[in-house]
Design an enzyme around this catalytic site. Sequence first.
Site, PDB file in Angstrom:
ATOM      1  N   HIS A   1      77.438  45.900  47.406  1.00 23.41           N
ATOM      2  CA  HIS A   1      77.293  46.523  46.099  1.00 23.41           C
ATOM      3  C   HIS A   1      78.586  46.342  45.329  1.00 23.41           C
ATOM      4  CE1 HIS A   1      76.551  49.515  42.998  1.00 23.41           C
ATOM      5  NE2 HIS A   1      75.282  49.332  43.285  1.00 23.41           N
TER       6      HIS A   1
ATOM      7  N   ASP B   1      68.320  49.288  47.921  1.00 17.56           N
ATOM      8  CA  ASP B   1      67.099  48.511  48.072  1.00 17.56           C
ATOM      9  C   ASP B   1      66.832  48.017  49.483  1.00 17.56           C
ATOM     10  OD1 ASP B   1      65.957  48.772  45.623  1.00 17.56           O
ATOM     11  OD2 ASP B   1      67.316  47.325  44.729  1.00 17.56           O
TER      12      ASP B   1
HETATM   13  N1  ACO Z   1      75.640  38.872  52.312  1.00 12.87           N
HETATM   14  C1  ACO Z   1      76.689  38.122  52.709  1.00 12.87           C
HETATM   15  N2  ACO Z   1      77.908  38.141  52.104  1.00 12.87           N
HETATM   16  C2  ACO Z   1      78.043  38.945  51.056  1.00 12.87           C
HETATM   17  C3  ACO Z   1      76.989  39.749  50.574  1.00 12.87           C
HETATM   18  C4  ACO Z   1      75.758  39.699  51.249  1.00 12.87           C
HETATM   19  N3  ACO Z   1      74.722  40.441  50.845  1.00 12.87           N
HETATM   20  N4  ACO Z   1      77.419  40.455  49.509  1.00 12.87           N
HETATM   21  C5  ACO Z   1      78.686  40.089  49.307  1.00 12.87           C
HETATM   22  N5  ACO Z   1      79.082  39.186  50.254  1.00 12.87           N
HETATM   23  C6  ACO Z   1      80.414  38.596  50.409  1.00 12.87           C
HETATM   24  C7  ACO Z   1      80.675  37.516  49.368  1.00 12.87           C
HETATM   25  O1  ACO Z   1      80.283  36.254  49.830  1.00 12.87           O
HETATM   26  C8  ACO Z   1      82.165  37.636  49.190  1.00 12.87           C
HETATM   27  O2  ACO Z   1      82.772  37.045  50.301  1.00 12.87           O
HETATM   28  P1  ACO Z   1      84.220  36.311  50.160  1.00 12.87           P
HETATM   29  O3  ACO Z   1      85.175  37.393  49.772  1.00 12.87           O
HETATM   30  O4  ACO Z   1      84.471  35.725  51.503  1.00 12.87           O
HETATM   31  O5  ACO Z   1      84.041  35.272  49.092  1.00 12.87           O
HETATM   32  C9  ACO Z   1      82.412  39.153  49.304  1.00 12.87           C
HETATM   33  O6  ACO Z   1      81.357  39.636  50.139  1.00 12.87           O
HETATM   34  C10 ACO Z   1      82.396  39.878  47.973  1.00 12.87           C
HETATM   35  O7  ACO Z   1      81.159  39.590  47.338  1.00 12.87           O
HETATM   36  P2  ACO Z   1      80.967  39.441  45.761  1.00 12.87           P
HETATM   37  O8  ACO Z   1      79.804  38.550  45.503  1.00 12.87           O
HETATM   38  O9  ACO Z   1      82.272  39.065  45.133  1.00 12.87           O
HETATM   39  O10 ACO Z   1      80.648  40.928  45.366  1.00 12.87           O
HETATM   40  P3  ACO Z   1      79.990  41.360  43.996  1.00 12.87           P
HETATM   41  O11 ACO Z   1      80.487  42.730  43.740  1.00 12.87           O
HETATM   42  O12 ACO Z   1      80.204  40.327  42.942  1.00 12.87           O
HETATM   43  O13 ACO Z   1      78.414  41.348  44.321  1.00 12.87           O
HETATM   44  C11 ACO Z   1      76.253  42.015  44.983  1.00 12.87           C
HETATM   45  C12 ACO Z   1      77.674  42.483  44.612  1.00 12.87           C
HETATM   46  C13 ACO Z   1      75.685  41.104  43.879  1.00 12.87           C
HETATM   47  C14 ACO Z   1      75.356  43.240  45.093  1.00 12.87           C
HETATM   48  C15 ACO Z   1      76.319  41.248  46.343  1.00 12.87           C
HETATM   49  O14 ACO Z   1      76.822  42.108  47.350  1.00 12.87           O
HETATM   50  C16 ACO Z   1      74.975  40.666  46.751  1.00 12.87           C
HETATM   51  O15 ACO Z   1      74.655  39.543  46.340  1.00 12.87           O
HETATM   52  N6  ACO Z   1      74.170  41.419  47.574  1.00 12.87           N
HETATM   53  C17 ACO Z   1      72.850  40.967  47.947  1.00 12.87           C
HETATM   54  C18 ACO Z   1      71.852  41.232  46.818  1.00 12.87           C
HETATM   55  C19 ACO Z   1      71.521  42.698  46.689  1.00 12.87           C
HETATM   56  O16 ACO Z   1      71.234  43.396  47.653  1.00 12.87           O
HETATM   57  N7  ACO Z   1      71.529  43.174  45.421  1.00 12.87           N
HETATM   58  C20 ACO Z   1      71.162  44.577  45.090  1.00 12.87           C
HETATM   59  C21 ACO Z   1      72.348  45.350  44.624  1.00 12.87           C
HETATM   60  S1  ACO Z   1      71.903  47.029  44.313  1.00 12.87           S
HETATM   61  C22 ACO Z   1      71.110  46.956  42.847  1.00 12.87           C
HETATM   62  O17 ACO Z   1      71.337  46.153  41.995  1.00 12.87           O
HETATM   63  C23 ACO Z   1      70.129  47.989  42.589  1.00 12.87           C
END
Ligand code: ACO
Length: 427
Positions: free
Chosen positions: A306, A363
Amino acid sequence: MSSKINLEFNGKEVELPIVEGSEGELAVDVKSLRQQLGLITLDPGYKNTGSCESGITFLDGEKGTLRYRGYEIDELAEKANFLEVAYLLIFGELPTQEQHDAFLIEIKEESYVDEDLKKILESFPKSAHPMGVLSSLTSGLTAFNPSSVDVNADDQIYNAIVRLMGKLPILVSWVYRKRMGLPLKYGDYALGYVENIARMMFRKPNKEYVANPIVDNALTKLLILHADHEQNCSTSTVRIVGSSHAGLFASVAAGISALWGPLHGGANQAVVEMLEDIKNDDGDVQKYIEKAKDKSDPFRLMGFGHRVYKNFDPRARIIKKTAHDVLNDLGVVDPVLDIAKKLEQTALEDEYFVKRKLYPNVDFYSGIIYRAMGIPVEMYTVMFALGRLPGWIAQWREMRKRKEPIGRPRQIYTGEQKRSFVSIDKR
Ligand code: ACO
C-alpha cells in the site's frame, strides 16, 4: 518547532511556511516557490506531495490508523450503518435519528432512473466489463438530471448528492443483473439502504426473496470500510475533475474509471484471479512468492502493499475476520481462503516483503467474501465503487466548499529542443 523552512538557490534565500495538520502532520507550503526562486517541485506519483488540506479522513500509515471525521474505522464498522457513515463523511457529523431518516426518505424519492438510461444499459454487450458500463451510466446521469449540474448552486449540489446516493445502487444492481441474465427490477423501499441493495441484486424472478442478515451485515461492513481513504487515485481524480467545475456525476464517473485499474480498486478482482491460478497450479504458494520477488517478472502479489500503510492496513484485519465469519455462517468451504491465508503467512515471513513493509491491503480478503455471496469476479470493483461513493461525494463537496483552484500540475520538459520542420519527401 520552527514554523518555516529556509531554502537557498543561486544565492537567493527564501522562507517557506510549515503547515501543521490537526494530527501533527507537517508540510512545506511551496505555493510561492516558483514565483520566488523559479523552481517547481518534481514528485511523480505524488509520494511526497499533499494535493489539498482536508478535514474528512485521517490515516497514519505507520500506526495503521484510519478515522473518518475523527471516528475510528473499527468502531464505525462495528456500530454504524452505512448511511450513517455516508452522512458523516459528506456532512461532517453523525446524523441524529431524524436526520438519518430524512436523508433516507430523500434518497428513496430519487431511487429510480430514466427508462432511456435502462435502454443504454441494455445496448451494452453482456460481456462488457461492469466497471466500464457503470462509469458510462454514471456519466449518463448528467444528461438525465440537468437540474443537478450547476456547481455554483447549493440546492443543485444537494440534489446531485441525493440522486447519486439513490441511483448508483440501482445502476450497480442492474449492471450485475444484466451480467447474470436477470430482469432489471427496482427494490423494496421499505427496507434499509443496504438491505435494499442486497434485495435488488440477489432477488430471483422465480422465488420469494428472503433476506440473509449475514450477507446484509457483511455488505454493510465492506461498504463502510471502503467508504473513504483520503487522497487515493480515484478520489484525487474526482477532486481534480471537479476542480474544472465539472459536475458531480461526471466527476464520480471519472473516479469509477480510476478505481477500475488493478493497482487500485481492481485489485480485489485480481486477487481472486491470482488465488484461482495458484489453486490450479497445485496450490504452489512458494512459486508465486518467488515470481513476485523476481524483478524480471512483472507479476506482483495482488492485494499486497500500500502506498501509505507500512505496518498493516486496519481494514484488512477487519475484512479477514469478516471473511472467516461469513464463510462459516454461510457454510461455504472455499479452498481459495486457505490459499490466501497460506500466501499471507508465507509472505509475512519472507525477508523481501518484511523489508519493503508489504502487508495485505483491504482487497486481499474482500473478493473472497463477495465470492461467498455468489457475486461474479468482474463485479468486485463495482461493489468497491458503491462503498466509495460517499467518500467521492464528500471530497468533491469539500473541494467546492474550499473553492480550490483548478488542478493543473506542472512538468519538467525532457523532449526535443526547438528544431525545424522537414517536409515528408526529405525525411
Ligand atoms: N508484490 C511484490 N512486490 C511489491 C508489491 C507487491 N504487491 N508491492 C510493492 N512491491 C515492491 C516494489 O517492487 C518495490 O520494490 P523495490 O523497492 O525493490 O523496487 C517496493 O515494493 C515498493 O513498491 P512501490 O511500487 O514503489 O510502492 P507504491 O507505493 O508505488 O505502490 C501499490 C503501492 C500500487 C499498492 C503496490 O504495492 C502494488 O502494486 N500492490 C499490488 C496491487 C494492489 O494490491 N493494489 C491495491 C492497493 S489498495 C487500494 O487501492 C484499494
